[in-house]
Design an enzyme around this catalytic site. Structure first.
Site, PDB file in Angstrom:
ATOM      1  N   GLU A  40       0.861  -1.188   0.000  1.00 43.10           N
ATOM      2  CA  GLU A  40       0.000   0.000   0.000  1.00 43.10           C
ATOM      3  C   GLU A  40       0.891   1.228   0.000  1.00 43.10           C
ATOM      4  O   GLU A  40       1.976   1.223   0.591  1.00 43.10           O
ATOM      5  CB  GLU A  40      -0.903   0.019   1.245  1.00 43.10           C
ATOM      6  CG  GLU A  40      -1.757   1.288   1.309  1.00 43.10           C
ATOM      7  CD  GLU A  40      -2.849   1.253   2.369  1.00 43.10           C
ATOM      8  OE1 GLU A  40      -2.719   0.485   3.341  1.00 43.10           O
ATOM      9  OE2 GLU A  40      -3.826   2.006   2.219  1.00 43.10           O
TER      10      GLU A  40
ATOM     11  N   CYS B  10      -6.503   0.846   2.988  1.00 41.82           N
ATOM     12  CA  CYS B  10      -7.482   1.929   3.059  1.00 41.82           C
ATOM     13  C   CYS B  10      -7.501   2.803   1.816  1.00 41.82           C
ATOM     14  O   CYS B  10      -8.534   3.406   1.516  1.00 41.82           O
ATOM     15  CB  CYS B  10      -7.205   2.795   4.281  1.00 41.82           C
ATOM     16  SG  CYS B  10      -7.668   1.994   5.811  1.00 41.82           S
TER      17      CYS B  10
ATOM     18  N   ASN C 130     -12.147  -3.479   0.875  1.00 38.48           N
ATOM     19  CA  ASN C 130     -11.039  -3.664   1.824  1.00 38.48           C
ATOM     20  C   ASN C 130     -11.625  -3.975   3.194  1.00 38.48           C
ATOM     21  O   ASN C 130     -12.208  -5.037   3.374  1.00 38.48           O
ATOM     22  CB  ASN C 130     -10.121  -2.437   1.817  1.00 38.48           C
ATOM     23  CG  ASN C 130      -8.991  -2.555   2.820  1.00 38.48           C
ATOM     24  OD1 ASN C 130      -8.364  -3.606   2.916  1.00 38.48           O
ATOM     25  ND2 ASN C 130      -8.732  -1.525   3.595  1.00 38.48           N
ATOM     26  N   GLU C 131     -11.485  -3.063   4.136  1.00 36.86           N
ATOM     27  CA  GLU C 131     -12.022  -3.338   5.481  1.00 36.86           C
ATOM     28  C   GLU C 131     -13.456  -2.840   5.543  1.00 36.86           C
ATOM     29  O   GLU C 131     -13.734  -1.804   6.135  1.00 36.86           O
ATOM     30  CB  GLU C 131     -11.158  -2.661   6.535  1.00 36.86           C
ATOM     31  CG  GLU C 131      -9.861  -3.387   6.770  1.00 36.86           C
ATOM     32  CD  GLU C 131      -9.001  -2.759   7.850  1.00 36.86           C
ATOM     33  OE1 GLU C 131      -9.277  -1.615   8.266  1.00 36.86           O
ATOM     34  OE2 GLU C 131      -8.031  -3.413   8.261  1.00 36.86           O
TER      35      GLU C 131
HETATM   36  O1  AHR Z   1      -1.891  -1.442   6.747  1.00 33.09           O
HETATM   37  C1  AHR Z   1      -2.375  -0.217   7.159  1.00 33.09           C
HETATM   38  C2  AHR Z   1      -3.894  -0.152   7.166  1.00 33.09           C
HETATM   39  O2  AHR Z   1      -4.420  -1.049   8.089  1.00 33.09           O
HETATM   40  C3  AHR Z   1      -4.573  -0.548   5.901  1.00 33.09           C
HETATM   41  O3  AHR Z   1      -4.616   0.471   4.993  1.00 33.09           O
HETATM   42  C4  AHR Z   1      -5.937  -0.916   6.337  1.00 33.09           C
HETATM   43  O4  AHR Z   1      -6.546  -1.878   5.510  1.00 33.09           O
HETATM   44  C5  AHR Z   1      -5.743  -1.378   7.758  1.00 33.09           C
HETATM   45  O5  AHR Z   1      -6.597  -0.731   8.609  1.00 33.09           O
END
Ligand code: AHR
Length: 659
Positions: A47, A242, A376-377
């Protein structure tokens, strides 16, 4: 029994058991048929957080190279007569600068770029400077470009310079090579009008080292890619995290904006510039110079299955509590199209709409994409109701693509308990689990996957790391507990298909989140203890699980197991047996590794023992990278059928028994 040679070697090293000590008898069945280890098992999560892309892996040294940050001259220091204009040649990056005569023989017009934590350059290396330019009134203008050391006590600040002519009213790309005479870590790029001055327009100023990974022009940092390649990862997840979701719809990650000519990829805000007020980086944007084409190429280079994660029509649910922030159910089609088009971009024929884009970028062969993650989350019915039409559309058009759904941000609890059954109902192929958890959690999770429903979906441990309580850095004990936990991933390779530690990269001057697997500055990079744990698993992943038990039970740090976690695999075609043991306790443990059911003549002739051990709080630094590092020893013997060995306290060991 192990022959005398090996016994002697181990005794000499003080590794052998001593009379009276409790023996932990680990019984391995090398001939039992176990689950195949998926080739994707140990992989990478990437990321653009901690300046992992711009200012990190992406080797571009100029920040805000197209003047399209919301503050157009952010990262630049202009002098003389510099005007920002917005009718440039690249529709998605319309800004450029006009440099006009300073109006006095002793005055100058130009601008400096501060780079990412400085423009760094090294003596003995070449740098390719390029710029799009034109002379708005026609004719010829001369431009000078310099690499500077602003802090030098030497006579001149410029450590190399080149002048070049810009001709005509049409935008053209100009390239010069710069070869600095000194190494400077916090330098600058300076560009200015040469006298007699003629007005010139400049756009997309770029500076790359020529020694990028595979020498590519829009390239990646060699040392950082090499560290990824050295992990031999099975899967490469991108672009997050994120940033897939965005803080709002405008800032979500849209892959279509990240392909095609780099000059025309629009700048996007990076959510990590403001996510933590106590670590605030207002100059952190995404240039998308490292975009989806480059991610696919990188996956191919390092031999990993690409795993893109796409937006499901939801923006970050932590940051948005109003339904109207998200795409409604009847607004999802463009998001679904993004997934379908991405599969075509990766795998489609060169005469398909998106396959053509890939081919024009230089890769007519398909990238052979097999997985796609959607969301994602995410959590709640707002996620599952949106995911459903995505799954239907992908199944209908691409039935062979495996779909990864999410179990939310938590390793257990309300959202997790809601989402797993939902993922089963929706028939997701894999479920992405995230767990950034303290030591106590990792110690208690050795059996996490032993009782998961074998009917699926499979598990993708898509983001995890041990966050030491009160110490969020890469200390050894956190890595040891990750190693311990991973024995459970390995033992359950029939249900766990992939696992990726997170985050991957962090710039020492630009991090928002720690721990991270690899740290770097503008020149150097450093593997952490967690990196070595990942590497030991990946290089010793084997091809098939074989049973390993103590007193008939899996070794998972349970009561009476003396803080031990263990797993075993067989590697074909070599036939090697690899036993991994983490001793999380404070005392050394005597191990007896027994092989059950060994056939006559099926003996091993050597053992390679790799150990990772350091003080609990030890961590590597850029200046001292040898503090935590695996140590390898080899022992030969005529015929090995078992082994007694002492594993020191707080140690991760990999015992490879070779035929
Ligand atoms: O790895 C950092 C963050 O942790 C990521 O962006 C997210 O998916 C998680 O909350």
């Amino acid at each position: 029994m192990m022959r005398k040679q090996l016994l002697t070697a181990l005794l000499a090293l003080g590794c052998m058991t001593y009379a009276g000590a409790e023996i932990n008898r680990l019984v391995v069945e090398p001939n039992a048929k176990g689950a195949p280890i998926p080739s994707t098992m140990y992989g990478l999560f990437f990321e653009d957080i901690n300046y992992a892309a711009d200012g990190g892996l992406y080797a571009e040294k100029i920040k805000n190279r197209s003047f399209d940050f919301p503050t157009p001259l952010q990262g630049w220091n202009a002098f003389g007569k510099v005007e920002v204009r917005n009718d440039g040649p690249f529709a998605n990056n319309p800004n450029y600068v006009r440099l006009s005569p300073a109006g006095h023989t002793d005055k100058w017009t130009g601008l400096d770029n501060e780079g990412f934590f400085g423009v760094s350059f090294e003596k003995g290396k070449d740098y390719r400077f390029s710029v799009w330019a034109r002379v708005p009134d026609g004719g010829t203008s001369k431009v000078r470009v310099e690499l500077e050391d602003p802090a030098t006590m030497g006579e001149g600040q410029d450590k190399c310079a080149k002048e070049f002519e810009v001709t005509g009213k049409d935008w053209k790309k100009y390239t010069v090579t710069l070869s600095p005479s000194e190494t400077v870590s916090k330098g600058k790029l300076r560009v200015f009008l040469v006298k007699p001055e003629t007005t010139v327009d400049l756009e997309h100023l770029s500076l790359f080292p020529t020694d990028t990974w595979k020498g590519r022009e829009n390239g990646l940092r060699n040392d950082l890619v090499q560290k990824l390649a050295d992990l031999k990862p099975g899967v490469f997840r991108f672009p997050g995290g994120c940033i897939v979701e965005g803080t709002d719809m405008d800032t979500r990650y849209e892959w279509k904006k990240t392909v095609g000519p780099v000059e025309n990829r629009p700048v996007n805000e990076n959510r990590w510039h403001y996510t933590f007020r106590h670590r605030f980086f207002p100059d952190y944007f995404q240039s998308y110079g490292l975009g989806f084409y480059e991610y696919f190429l990188l996956s191919e280079d390092i031999g990993a299955e690409p795993l893109p994660i796409l937006n499901v029509g939801l923006v970050c649910q932590y940051q948005n509590h109003d339904e109207s922030a998200h795409a409604s159910l009847n607004e999802l089609q463009p998001f679904i199209d993004d997934v379908l088009d991405l599969i075509e971009f990766a795998n489609g024929p060169v005469d398909s709409e998106w396959g053509k884009v890939r081919a024009e970028m230089g890769h007519p062969e398909p990238f052979n994409l097999k997985y796609v993650g959607i969301g994602n989350e995410q959590w709640g019915p707002e996620y599952t109701t949106r995911l459903e039409p995505f799954i239907k559309a992908v199944r209908a058009k691409y039935p062979d693509i495996k779909i990864v759904g999410s179990s939310g941000p938590d390793s257990e609890g309300k959202q997790f308990d809601y989402l797993w059954p939902e993922m089963k109902r929706l028939k997701a192929d894999l479920v992405d689990e995230h767990f950034y958890r303290p030591e106590s959690w990792f110690l208690a999770q050795g059996n996490r996957y032993d009782n998961y429903d074998r009917k699926g979906p499979k598990v993708f441990a898509g983001e995890y790391a041990c966050h030491g309580k009160g110490k969020k850095y890469n200390h050894f004990n956190a890595a040891l507990l990750e190693a311990a936990f991973m024995t459970g991933l390995e033992r359950n390779a029939d249900i766990v298909e992939m696992a990726t530690y997170a985050p991957l990269f962090a710039h020492v001057e630009g991090w928002q989140w720690r721990p991270d697997m690899i740290w770097f500055d503008n020149f150097r990079s450093m593997p952490t203890a967690s990196y070595y744990v990942q590497q030991l698993y990946s290089l010793n992943k084997g091809t098939q699980v074989v049973p390993l038990k103590m007193d008939g039970k899996a070794v998972a740090g349970n009561e009476g197991q003396n803080g031990l976690f263990a797993s075993a695999v067989k590697e074909d075609p070599s036939g090697d047996i690899i036993v991994k043991v983490a001793n999380t306790g404070d005392t050394a443990q005597e191990l007896q590794i027994d092989f059950k059911g060994l056939k006559k003549k099926q003996h091993y002739s050597s053992v390679e023992i790799t150990t990772l051990h350091a003080d609990n709080d030890a961590e590597n630094t850029l200046d001292n990278q040898e503090i935590v590092k695996p140590k390898v020893e080899n022992y030969n013997a005529d015929s090995i059928t078992d082994m007694n060995v002492s594993i020191p306290a707080k140690t991760f060991a990999v015992y490879r028994f070779k035929k």
